[in-house]
Scaffold this motif. Structure first.
Motif, short mmCIF file in Angstrom:
data_model
loop_
_atom_site.label_atom_id
_atom_site.label_comp_id
_atom_site.label_asym_id
_atom_site.label_seq_id
_atom_site.Cartn_x
_atom_site.Cartn_y
_atom_site.Cartn_z
N ARG A 122 0.81 -1.21 0.00
CA ARG A 122 0.00 0.00 0.00
C ARG A 122 0.85 1.27 0.00
O ARG A 122 0.48 2.27 -0.57
CB ARG A 122 -0.92 0.01 1.22
CG ARG A 122 -1.98 -1.07 1.17
CD ARG A 122 -2.79 -1.08 2.45
NE ARG A 122 -3.82 -2.12 2.41
CZ ARG A 122 -4.64 -2.39 3.44
NH1 ARG A 122 -4.53 -1.68 4.57
NH2 ARG A 122 -5.53 -3.34 3.33
N ALA A 123 2.01 1.22 0.69
CA ALA A 123 2.81 2.44 0.87
C ALA A 123 3.92 2.50 -0.18
O ALA A 123 4.45 1.48 -0.62
CB ALA A 123 3.43 2.47 2.27
N ASN A 124 4.22 3.71 -0.54
CA ASN A 124 5.33 3.93 -1.48
C ASN A 124 6.60 4.29 -0.70
O ASN A 124 7.29 5.26 -1.04
CB ASN A 124 4.96 5.03 -2.47
CG ASN A 124 5.98 5.13 -3.60
OD1 ASN A 124 6.73 4.18 -3.86
ND2 ASN A 124 6.02 6.27 -4.26
N ALA A 125 6.88 3.57 0.36
CA ALA A 125 8.05 3.82 1.22
C ALA A 125 8.38 2.53 1.97
O ALA A 125 7.65 1.54 1.89
CB ALA A 125 7.77 4.96 2.21
N THR A 126 9.47 2.56 2.65
CA THR A 126 9.90 1.40 3.44
C THR A 126 9.11 1.37 4.74
O THR A 126 9.00 2.39 5.44
CB THR A 126 11.40 1.49 3.76
OG1 THR A 126 12.13 1.59 2.54
CG2 THR A 126 11.86 0.28 4.53
N VAL A 127 8.53 0.22 5.06
CA VAL A 127 7.71 0.06 6.27
C VAL A 127 8.45 -0.86 7.23
O VAL A 127 9.17 -1.79 6.83
CB VAL A 127 6.32 -0.50 5.92
CG1 VAL A 127 5.56 0.47 5.05
CG2 VAL A 127 6.43 -1.86 5.23
N PHE A 128 8.27 -0.58 8.53
CA PHE A 128 8.89 -1.40 9.58
C PHE A 128 7.80 -2.09 10.35
O PHE A 128 6.79 -1.49 10.74
CB PHE A 128 9.71 -0.51 10.52
CG PHE A 128 10.38 -1.28 11.63
CD1 PHE A 128 11.55 -1.99 11.41
CD2 PHE A 128 9.83 -1.29 12.91
CE1 PHE A 128 12.15 -2.70 12.42
CE2 PHE A 128 10.43 -2.00 13.93
CZ PHE A 128 11.60 -2.70 13.69
N THR A 129 8.01 -3.39 10.61
CA THR A 129 6.98 -4.21 11.25
C THR A 129 7.61 -5.05 12.34
O THR A 129 8.71 -5.60 12.16
CB THR A 129 6.29 -5.13 10.23
OG1 THR A 129 5.87 -4.35 9.11
CG2 THR A 129 5.11 -5.83 10.85
N VAL A 130 6.89 -5.16 13.46
CA VAL A 130 7.29 -6.04 14.56
C VAL A 130 6.24 -7.13 14.66
O VAL A 130 5.07 -6.86 14.94
CB VAL A 130 7.41 -5.28 15.90
CG1 VAL A 130 7.82 -6.23 17.02
CG2 VAL A 130 8.40 -4.13 15.77
N LEU A 131 6.64 -8.38 14.44
CA LEU A 131 5.71 -9.51 14.42
C LEU A 131 6.14 -10.54 15.46
O LEU A 131 7.32 -10.85 15.58
CB LEU A 131 5.70 -10.17 13.04
CG LEU A 131 5.24 -9.29 11.87
CD1 LEU A 131 5.38 -10.06 10.56
CD2 LEU A 131 3.80 -8.87 12.08
N PRO A 132 5.17 -11.07 16.22
CA PRO A 132 5.52 -12.15 17.17
C PRO A 132 5.78 -13.45 16.42
O PRO A 132 5.16 -13.74 15.40
CB PRO A 132 4.28 -12.23 18.06
CG PRO A 132 3.17 -11.69 17.24
CD PRO A 132 3.76 -10.66 16.33
N ARG A 133 6.71 -14.21 16.94
CA ARG A 133 7.04 -15.51 16.36
C ARG A 133 6.30 -16.61 17.08
O ARG A 133 5.97 -16.49 18.27
CB ARG A 133 8.54 -15.77 16.44
CG ARG A 133 9.39 -14.83 15.61
CD ARG A 133 10.84 -15.14 15.83
NE ARG A 133 11.71 -14.30 15.00
CZ ARG A 133 13.03 -14.29 15.08
NH1 ARG A 133 13.64 -15.06 15.98
NH2 ARG A 133 13.74 -13.50 14.29
N GLU A 134 6.06 -17.70 16.35
CA GLU A 134 5.40 -18.84 16.98
C GLU A 134 6.29 -19.50 18.02
O GLU A 134 5.82 -19.99 19.04
CB GLU A 134 5.02 -19.87 15.89
CG GLU A 134 3.99 -19.35 14.89
CD GLU A 134 3.68 -20.40 13.85
OE1 GLU A 134 4.27 -21.51 13.93
OE2 GLU A 134 2.83 -20.13 12.96
#
Length: 591
Positions: free
Chosen positions: A151-163
């Motif tokens: 969706r974004a025209n830029a670099t996005v940072f994401t924090v995701l929990p691991r299993e």
């Protein structure tokens, strides 16, 4: 008859003395206890404050270092998706659906970048290339990092929990060709390495996001909780459990927070990234251990001092008795040692007498040796001249010139008389005061000396320059000895110019307050002025001299009331000056 009063008076005097000593001892013990208590209390307060401050400073420094490293890692990986999104190879692979070489290209990038992993997703969210080949084909269509990147025209940072526990930190950016979106490049940041590094220290460290949730921590069970919940949870046995274990709370340190009911020092630092914050908990146990270690040494020292005091009091009487016995034994030993020393002194005295006799005999032999060396040195010059004159007389006789030969024999006869005078003078050195002095013309003495040096002057081409006054220069002295000094000075000048290409010797005779004879050469000069006039000191080759010429000359000049000096010339070479008192009106000026 006086023994009875003496016996009755001793207890009366001893009782007050012992009572006074007992009170002084008790007072000293009380003072020692008070000093020990005050010292321990003051040391505890001072060291606690000092060690607490140093521990807090170190904790702040570590926290700043950890947050800086974390921020540097995030910023370094943030630029990677932007660069890879422009990679023509990856764009071409997404356009042609040929991903045979994409995985290998991502692997080559991850070694240079240092990221945890790299993934290339197509427009449907399927993993088409990855540094971890086990993740090929994984669907990510519903994952936040894929949706936000598309969706974004830029670099996005994401924090995701691991299993498996923990969190995954990723940067994602879409790849596009004009208006067409081809896929997404995902860069996973390896922040778990910081958790592993922090686990090796005694502090507990946690990182919270903008909502207050713990996303990184040295205790794995803290992840996903807020700080209050994490501090209430029972942690497993580990580094933090050992760090907060303390023995007592008698130092009454102020607590910033509590872990498992134990006081800890809480430090926090803001990370300029998405509202993150880093918090550390440092135990007071190290402070207590260091303070208690110093206090234990102080208490041990005072205990040893107190034990020594009691031991000294208990041993006082025994020490006195042992002291009396030791003094008696020392007196006996001293008496025996004195007797041995007296016997040793007598033996040394006898040995000294024998040594003095041997030394006197050695001195006589040394004097004979020096006299023989002096005779050899002073007779060497006349003998050399005689040898030259004999050779000349022999040549004249062969050429049938007897009159000139007789003149040479006459010179030899005068040299023999001179040698006899020299030996008489050397024999008279031991008894001073017998010489008879007469007026001496220094110019005539110089001419006679040059005549004696004629054989050496013929053998060598030396330029002799003489500067003489018009009037006579007369001194009171012995002409033979004055000529002896002149010959020694001339011979030293000739010897000094042996290694010079154009040897020159300058002779100056001047009359002023003193009669001064100056002999200057252009040789190498003088190196050791201190030993120049010492007997047997010479710089000549072995066989050329024994080192007595200047010593004898200095003695002769001193006997005549004059002075013999030496120096180096301004243009090189050595300069010797003989100064003698001049005669004025027939009287000696320096009488």
């Amino acid at each position: 008859m006086n023994t009875t009063p003496r016996k009755t008076s001793e207890p009366a005097l001893a009782w007050p003395r012992s009572t006074a000593i007992s009170w002084r001892v008790r007072l000293a013990l009380v003072v020692l206890l008070v000093v020990a208590t005050a010292t321990v209390w003051i040391t505890n307060r001072l060291l606690t404050d000092r060690f607490t401050e140093s521990t807090r400073n170190r904790a702040e420094l570590r926290l700043t270092l950890y947050s800086g490293n974390l921020l540097s890692e995030l910023r370094r990986n943030a630029i990677v998706p932007q660069l890879l999104a422009r990679d023509p190879t990856l764009i071409s692979a997404l356009q042609s659906n040929d991903f045979s070489r994409s995985t290998q290209r991502l692997i080559s990038f991850v070694e240079e970048i240092g990221a945890a992993s790299l993934m290339l997703l197509d427009a449907d969210g399927r993993t088409v290339a990855a540094t971890d080949r086990n993740r090929l084909g994984e669907p990510h269509r519903g994952e936040p990092h894929f949706v936000d990147a598309m969706r974004a025209n830029a670099t996005v940072f994401t924090v995701l929990p691991r299993e498996a526990g923990g969190y995954s930190f990723t940067y994602a950016r879409r790849l596009e060709d004009g208006a067409e979106v081809l896929g997404v490049i995902v860069v996973e940041v390896d922040l778990a390495k910081f958790e592993r590094a922090w686990a090796g220290i005694s502090d507990a460290v946690m990182v919270t996001d903008s909502t207050g949730s713990i996303i990184l921590a040295t205790e794995p069970r803290w992840r996903g909780l807020n700080e209050a919940e994490a501090l209430q949870r029972q942690t497993p046995q580990g580094a933090i459990q050992r760090a907060i274990r303390v023995t007592s709370d008698w130092t009454a340190l102020p607590a910033d927070a509590y872990l498992q009911g134990e006081a800890v020092m809480r430090m926090e630092s803001r990370i300029p990234f998405r509202g993150w914050q880093m918090t550390s908990f440092t135990t007071y146990a190290s402070i207590r251990e260091r303070v208690n270690g110093v206090l234990a040494l102080e208490i041990m020292g005072f205990a040893i001092l107190l034990a020594l005091a009691f031991y000294a009091l208990s041993r006082k009487t025994a020490v006195r008795m042992a002291l009396f016995q030791r003094e008696s034994a020392e007196l006996r030993a001293l008496n025996a040692r004195l007797q041995r020393e007296i016997a040793e002194r007598e033996r040394v005295q006898k040995t000294l007498e024998v040594a003095e006799q041997s030394l006197a005999q050695s001195s006589k032999l040394a004097a004979l040796g020096e006299m023989s060396a002096a005779v050899s040195h002073e007779l060497n010059q006349p003998l050399a001249a005689m040898k030259t004159y004999l050779a000349g007389a022999r040549l004249l006789l062969r050429r049938n010139r007897p009159e000139e030969a007789l003149a040479s024999f006459g010179r030899i006869d005068s040299l023999i008389e001179r040698m006899g005078a020299i030996t008489r003078q050397l024999k008279s050195y031991a008894r001073k005061g017998g010489e008879t002095l007469s007026p001496v013309n220094m110019g005539d003495a110089l001419a006679a000396s040059l005549s004696m040096m004629e054989p050496q002057l013929r053998q060598r081409q030396v330029q002799i320059t003489q500067i003489l006054p018009d009037e006579q220069v007369q001194v009171m002295g012995d002409r033979l000895r004055i000529e002896q000094v002149m010959v020694n000075l001339l011979r030293n000048a000739l010897d000094a110019t042996k290694s010079v290409r154009d040897p020159e010797v300058e002779i100056i005779l001047a009359a002023g307050e003193t009669a001064t004879l100056t002999v200057r050469d252009n040789g190498q000069g003088i190196e050791d002025f201190d030993a120049l006039f010492e007997p047997f000191y010479t710089t000549k080759q072995p066989g050329d001299g024994v080192g007595l010429g200047l010593a004898i000359s200095s003695g002769i000049v001193n006997d005549l009331g004059g002075r013999l000096t030496a120096r180096n010339g301004q243009n090189g070479g050595a300069v010797f000056e003989m100064q003698l008192p001049i005669l004025e009106g027939g009287l000696e000026a320096a009488e």
